[in-house]
Design a protein around this motif. Sequence first.
Motif, short mmCIF file in Angstrom:
data_model
loop_
_atom_site.label_atom_id
_atom_site.label_comp_id
_atom_site.label_asym_id
_atom_site.label_seq_id
_atom_site.Cartn_x
_atom_site.Cartn_y
_atom_site.Cartn_z
N THR A 45 0.80 -0.94 -0.24
CA THR A 45 -0.02 -0.08 -0.23
C THR A 45 1.23 1.47 -0.05
OG1 THR A 45 -1.68 -0.78 1.60
CG2 THR A 45 -1.63 0.80 1.43
N GLY A 47 0.10 5.47 0.37
CA GLY A 47 -1.23 5.57 1.30
C GLY A 47 -0.19 6.94 1.96
N ALA A 60 -2.55 4.35 12.47
CA ALA A 60 -3.69 3.06 12.26
C ALA A 60 -3.34 2.13 13.51
CB ALA A 60 -3.09 2.41 10.84
N ASP A 79 -0.23 4.27 6.78
CA ASP A 79 -0.98 2.55 5.88
C ASP A 79 -0.14 2.79 5.07
OD1 ASP A 79 -3.72 3.39 7.00
OD2 ASP A 79 -3.53 4.83 5.56
N ARG A 103 6.69 -1.62 7.52
CA ARG A 103 5.83 -0.54 7.84
C ARG A 103 6.08 -0.01 8.75
NH1 ARG A 103 1.28 -3.53 11.28
NH2 ARG A 103 2.72 -5.26 11.65
N GLY A 148 -3.78 -4.18 2.25
CA GLY A 148 -5.48 -3.43 1.48
C GLY A 148 -6.13 -3.52 0.42
N ILE A 154 -9.73 1.43 3.27
CA ILE A 154 -7.91 1.89 3.21
C ILE A 154 -7.30 1.11 4.55
CG2 ILE A 154 -5.89 3.51 3.68
CD1 ILE A 154 -7.93 5.24 2.29
N ARG A 155 -8.17 1.31 5.70
CA ARG A 155 -7.29 1.21 7.22
C ARG A 155 -8.95 -0.41 7.80
NH1 ARG A 155 -7.76 5.84 7.42
NH2 ARG A 155 -6.06 5.63 6.82
N SER A 370 -7.98 10.44 3.42
CA SER A 370 -6.99 9.59 3.25
C SER A 370 -6.49 8.87 1.70
CB SER A 370 -7.28 7.97 4.12
OG SER A 370 -6.98 8.62 5.17
N ALA A 372 -4.60 5.89 -0.98
CA ALA A 372 -4.21 4.91 -1.23
C ALA A 372 -4.32 4.30 -2.43
CB ALA A 372 -3.86 4.05 0.42
N ASP A 374 -3.41 0.29 -3.35
CA ASP A 374 -3.55 -0.82 -3.03
C ASP A 374 -3.15 -1.87 -4.07
OD1 ASP A 374 -3.39 -0.48 -0.23
OD2 ASP A 374 -5.63 -0.25 -0.73
#
Length: 377
Positions: A45, A47, A60, A79, A103, A148, A154-155, A370, A372, A374
């Motif tokens: 992802t 984002g 998150a 994200d 991450r 994602g 998105i989350r 947001s 993103a 994916d």
Amino acid sequence: MQKLMKKSSLPAYRRSVLLVAAALFAGAVHADDLPDMFKVSGFGTLGTVHNSLHTGDYVADVFQPNGAGYTHSSAYGVDSKLALQLDAKLSENLSAVVQMVSRYRVNRNYLPSVEWANIKYAITPELSVRVGRTAMPTFMNSETRLVGYANPWIRPPIETYSLRSTTNADGIDVSYRRAFGAVNNTTQVWYGKTEVASVAYTGGVSNGVRATKIIGVADTIDYGALMMRAGVTAIDFRLNGAAGTFIYAKANVYNLGATYDPGTWFVMGEWTKTDFGAIQRAQQAKYVTAGYRWNKFTPYVTYSRVGVDDNQVKLALRAQDTKSAGLRWDFMKSMSLKVQFDQVQLDAGSAGFFTNAKTGLAGSEAKVLSAAVDFVF
């Protein structure tokens, strides 16, 4: 009842992850046809998140030291992630998997960590056992919560999934699948341990938070477009106390979830209760999401809420609700673009799941935008 104990050395159970990874590659050494044995895949992802408030950081989960709002007006680490997975078919009944995920975490960098590393043995077509590091199946979407592309949002709703942000454990799980006509039933039982470092709402880091024993059971029923799941997880955990001591406590997590997805549209939701015993009031979380698929576009809406079981404001540090609206565009194969707007309302006296909380955050409303991309490969 809380117990204060002196610190002791760490157990050796984490070595099992390395042993599983070593066994995977050791099995490959004797393979005659490596291309057929191995499969490489991954997901990721890219984002960005913007938060209208500057008195706290929107994150998150409880493993991120900062996010969007106070530290940065817009943040990319909330994200964004990248994962690589290696699957190996060692024999007809034996397989293994190693998954590495990069991450933004407590250490303020993107160093990859081992998310999964386990060996699976199929005793029968219905009964299987996994040993090593596996996804901790606390919630309905535990297996895919980091992917994602596999989710509409998105989350996953923070109000539910941040109650137990830990995504994996080292141990063993057993799954039994059985068909009863058109109904498929899967029962899963697991045991494990894990250790993490988490971030408090003040921004402080707590190292060495250990779940010393995790025992759980879940049952999932699939019938056509309907899927229903119920599960309970019992956790013995250890927190850092004062003057070189540990605090031992227990928690029980109860979860009910369901999805109805006939294809053109879908609706899904979960209810979760976390009972921490003597150290904190029980909390309840719930969400419902509905979406409609039109060609390559999927608009969706979500309502999510987390609170405590009574009206004692001083205990409501994680009380908030979120109203969300989003749009997913599957613009090419294995890739999607999502845009999501969240209106987050914090309860009076609560910093919710924000971190780096400053004066004036509690009880306020945040508008979070947001975007993103994916992808899977």
